[in-house]
Design a protein around this motif. Structure first.
Motif, PDB file in Angstrom:
ATOM      1  N   GLU A 485      31.485  44.753  33.974  1.00 40.83           N
ATOM      2  CA  GLU A 485      32.271  45.913  33.557  1.00 40.83           C
ATOM      3  C   GLU A 485      33.661  45.529  33.070  1.00 40.83           C
ATOM      4  N   ILE A 504      40.821  38.931  33.284  1.00 39.05           N
ATOM      5  CA  ILE A 504      40.415  40.309  32.985  1.00 39.05           C
ATOM      6  C   ILE A 504      41.201  40.838  31.796  1.00 39.05           C
ATOM      7  N   MET A 510      39.186  46.222  32.615  1.00 38.81           N
ATOM      8  CA  MET A 510      37.957  46.745  33.214  1.00 38.81           C
ATOM      9  C   MET A 510      37.598  48.104  32.623  1.00 38.81           C
ATOM     10  N   ALA A 514      33.855  50.103  36.512  1.00 35.32           N
ATOM     11  CA  ALA A 514      33.992  48.861  37.252  1.00 35.32           C
ATOM     12  C   ALA A 514      34.109  49.118  38.749  1.00 35.32           C
ATOM     13  N   TYR A 515      33.426  48.284  39.533  1.00 35.96           N
ATOM     14  CA  TYR A 515      33.469  48.359  41.005  1.00 35.96           C
ATOM     15  C   TYR A 515      34.053  47.034  41.482  1.00 35.96           C
ATOM     16  N   LEU A 516      35.377  46.943  41.521  1.00 39.21           N
ATOM     17  CA  LEU A 516      36.050  45.689  41.764  1.00 39.21           C
ATOM     18  C   LEU A 516      35.784  45.149  43.158  1.00 39.21           C
ATOM     19  N   ALA A 519      32.968  42.817  43.196  1.00 36.96           N
ATOM     20  CA  ALA A 519      33.018  41.717  42.232  1.00 36.96           C
ATOM     21  C   ALA A 519      32.594  40.409  42.897  1.00 36.96           C
ATOM     22  N   ASN A 600      40.727  49.348  43.406  1.00 32.82           N
ATOM     23  CA  ASN A 600      39.912  49.120  42.202  1.00 32.82           C
ATOM     24  C   ASN A 600      40.807  48.738  41.031  1.00 32.82           C
ATOM     25  N   SER A 602      43.075  45.581  39.094  1.00 29.80           N
ATOM     26  CA  SER A 602      43.098  44.120  38.967  1.00 29.80           C
ATOM     27  C   SER A 602      44.317  43.517  39.637  1.00 29.80           C
ATOM     28  N   LEU A 616      33.084  35.111  36.863  1.00 30.32           N
ATOM     29  CA  LEU A 616      33.427  36.378  37.502  1.00 30.32           C
ATOM     30  C   LEU A 616      32.477  37.459  36.996  1.00 30.32           C
ATOM     31  N   ILE A 618      31.787  41.493  37.454  1.00 29.99           N
ATOM     32  CA  ILE A 618      32.267  42.780  37.971  1.00 29.99           C
ATOM     33  C   ILE A 618      31.153  43.801  37.748  1.00 29.99           C
ATOM     34  N   ASP A 669      31.053  42.781  48.926  1.00 32.58           N
ATOM     35  CA  ASP A 669      32.000  41.745  48.493  1.00 32.58           C
ATOM     36  C   ASP A 669      31.608  40.369  49.000  1.00 32.58           C
TER      37      ASP A 669
END
Length: 736
Positions: A485, A504, A510, A514-516, A519, A600, A602, A616, A618, A669
């Protein structure tokens, strides 16, 4: 009417009694070494052959006397030779007859013709003259048939002395082949032929073997005697000579140069500056002495004595005027040294640092991984096997996967360590090596600077890549892959010191989905470490399982031995199966980012410097929570804001064997939450679940299932999951 003259001589022709081919045992006979050969073996450890013996071994093994061989024009005819006469024209002649003891042949209607001592080339003229006395206008041909045999005697130091019946065209060399030549003590330099009381020739077999000189090889006559006298002496040539062997002296005082010429001279790897001569003199005490000299004109004129052993040293292959470039370069090379030569004369520009591997990768950009495998050296061998397997099968699509294609971006060129290269300088006087490091980048950028070192003959310059000797992270190229994402997923080249926030930003930020918190950040170095640790853990668990099973077997009483044996076998099988499942797991190299549940942005990402090949991912926010283990229904449940572990357990339903106290949560996570990991007074059932979390509920350990046995052996499965970031798929594998 044309007169006809035909005659088949009623008297039997004198037939040649050819020497029988060597018998198998004779062919296998090997000459024993002579006393000097044994002396060389005892003093130097070298079993040197006697020069020329192998030639006679092979010649004797394959020698078969020929009965019908071409006759030279100067062959002189005599009693026993068969003559065939054919004529046509005014007379028809077909006569086969044999020269009698008086040297005569008889032709009907013509009479006797004397052929004794006549050369074979003149026989036709002599017969034509005799027939021409009675007939005119005819054609005539005279050919020789079976030739007479001769008897010769081989005496002296022969391998097989005796009397031999040979063809009348035989020579001294062919007779020596028939008799096997001299024995281990016989002379090859002075083989004589006696005819009556006179020596008619003396043959040096070395001249024949080394140069093909057959000037002394005469045709033998009936009654000749071949005399092989004893050798006058022997010398040994060893080390780096063309033919290392024991040689016979033609005479006392024969020079070293003459003997080396017989032996084929010196090979190119011989060192003419050093030769060692061991000499035996029985009149002195001690009887042996040694001398070292060069094989120059003076050394080659050294007279040899019987018992001498000459050893020629091998040339030391060192360069006197060369410098060498190796390592991460286009071509490892050795160049001639020149006065005032420096590093930039050997490496004029950075283009010389483009390695072959880099060029190959650039050429292979259109090839998939399958294409590269097919281009290997055994591709043709696999081609036949593949053709056999294609029968009735559909071909699988070939090409790069997302992982292989992404991994090939950014690695077209091997990074060069521009801050460090080294000159190796050999000090022959001290027999030592001196290392002189320098900055390759400074040498190329500033040829007048101190890093552009002057070179000396024999120097070796080595250039390293950034992986040969690891350079600081700040000086390495960093290519990082970002997926999921973000607005522009792909592979990006980052600057030294850049972190996740900059990555990012490079990818355009994002997306709203996005579901940080979920990630996943992967690092190759971490994956390798996890793999090594997992292998070590499996080995430790294997040892624990074997120890526990041995202890259990030793404690079994005789009263319930049968039942206990069945239980132990089932337990061993279950634990080994669980270990095999654990062994099949593959660590991912995931690093937990430690984000808070609600974050959520960065900006909340940790300050982590990126390394080459980092990745990475995401994900988008999942809508489910997964429940596995001792529940009535293993399923994905819809995530609800604020719902706890207990809420989802209640929704799934617990089995009678569920061990609620050992339940744990594998978070999206990558972290693990359990009663043990959360603190002494925490309760995992009150833990608030996030989207994508996996709730795992093990069975109690008193149930002898594969899962419970493995849990009991591993002590704490949550610790394994936490340490190796195996994920929900690993939990599923362990259970199944």
């Amino acid at each position: 009417m044309t007169p006809t003259i035909r005659l088949l001589d009623p008297r039997p022709a004198v037939q040649q009694a050819p020497l029988a081919p060597p018998q198998p045992e004779a062919r296998q006979q090997v000459l024993p070494p002579n006393d000097f050969q044994r002396f060389v073996l005892e003093t130097s450890g070298q079993a040197l052959p006697l020069y020329g013996v192998s030639f006679f071994n092979q010649a004797t093994a394959t020698y078969v006397p020929q009965g019908n061989v071409p006759v030279s024009p100067d062959y002189r005819m005599g009693p026993g030779d068969e003559v065939q006469i054919r004529g046509w024209g005014s007379v028809d002649i077909d006569v086969r007859t044999t020269v009698d003891r008086d040297g005569l042949i008889h032709i009907p209607r013509v009479g006797k013709v004397n052929l004794s001592g006549i050369r074979s080339a003149q026989a036709e003229d002599v017969v034509r003259a005799a027939v021409g006395k009675y007939y005119k206008d005819f054609q005539l041909s005279v050919t020789l048939g079976q030739l007479k045999g001769i008897t010769v005697y081989v005496v002296g130091q022969a391998r097989k002395p005796g009397s031999y019946t040979l063809g009348s065209t035989s020579t001294l060399v062919s007779a020596l082949f028939a008799s096997g030549g001299p024995n281990q003590n016989g002379s090859m330099r002075r083989v004589q032929v006696k005819r009556g009381d006179k020596v008619v020739t003396e043959l040096d077999l070395y001249a024949f073997l080394a140069k093909g000189d057959k000037a002394a090889d005469i045709r033998l006559q009936d009654g000749d005697t071949i005399v092989i006298p004893p050798a006058k002496g022997f010398v040994a040539l060893s080390g780096k000579v063309t033919n290392a062997a024991v040689f016979e002296l033609a005479r006392e005082g024969e020079t070293l140069g003459a003997m080396l010429a017989v032996a084929g001279g010196l090979p190119v790897v011989a060192d003419p500056k050093r030769a060692q001569l061991d000499r035996v003199d029985p009149s002195k005490k001690p009887a042996r002495s040694v001398d070292v000299f060069a094989l120059d004109a003076k050394g080659l004129s050294t007279p040899l004595k019987s018992g001498d052993i000459l050893t020629v040293s091998e040339l030391v292959p060192e360069f006197g005027n060369a410098v060498t470039l190796r390592g991460n370069v286009a071509q490892a090379t050795r160049s001639p040294w020149k006065a005032n030569m420096r590093i930039t004369d050997l490496i004029p520009s950075r283009a010389f640092l483009m390695s072959r591997a880099s060029v190959k990768r650039q050429n292979d950009v259109l090839l998939s991984e399958d294409d590269k495998r097919n281009a290997s050296s055994d591709a043709f061998a696999r081609l036949a096997e593949t053709d056999q397997q294609k029968s009735g099968q559909k071909e699988k699509p070939v090409g790069d996967s997302a992982d292989t294609l992404a991994s090939r971006i950014g690695n077209l060129v091997d990074e060069i360590n521009m801050d460090y290269a080294v000159v190796e300088r050999v000090d022959t006087a001290k027999v030592s090596v001196k290392l002189i490091p320098f900055s390759l980048g400074n040498a190329l950028d500033n040829p007048s600077g101190p890093d552009n070192l002057p070179l000396q003959p024999g120097d070796i310059v080595t250039v390293f890549s950034a992986t040969d000797v690891r350079v600081p992270q700040a000086k390495r190229q960093v290519f990082v892959r970002v997926e999921g994402e973000v607005h522009r997923p792909g592979v990006y080249q980052m600057k030294p010191g850049d972190g996740l926030q900059q990555l990012i930003a490079q990818a355009g930020g994002m997306t709203p989905d996005a579901y940080l918190f979920g990630a996943a950040f992967y690092r190759e170095e971490v994956r390798r470490a996890q793999t090594a640790n997992l292998e070590q853990l499996v080995r430790r668990l294997e040892a624990q399982v074997e120890t526990r099973l041995s202890s259990s077997a030793a404690s079994v009483s005789s009263s319930d031995a049968a039942a206990a044996q069945i239980r132990l076998q089932a337990e061993a099988r279950a634990q080994r199966q669980a270990l095999e499942r654990l062994r099949s797991l593959r660590p991912t190299g995931r690093i937990m980012l430690g984000l808070s549940d609600a974050s959520n942005q960065s900006d909340s990402l940790p300050s982590l410097r990126l390394e080459n090949l980092d990745r990475l991912v995401i994900p988008s926010r999942p809508d489910f929570v997964y429940v596995l283990g001792s529940v009535n229904t293993e399923s994905a449940l819809i995530w609800r804001q604020g719902a706890s572990v207990q809420d989802y357990l209640d929704q799934s339903g617990l089995t009678g064997g569920a061990d609620v106290g050992e339940s744990f949560v594998l978070r999206s996570d990558g972290s693990v939450m359990s009663n043990h990991a959360s603190g002494w007074f925490s309760n995992i059932r009150r833990f608030k679940v996030m989207p994508g979390d996996v709730i795992v509920l093990p069975e109690k350990t008193d149930h002898e299932s594969a899962w419970s046995l493995f849990t009991r052996s591993a002590k704490d499965i949550t610790q394994i999951i936490y340490q190796f970031s195996l994920g929900a798929a690993a939990i599923k594998t362990l259970r199944d």
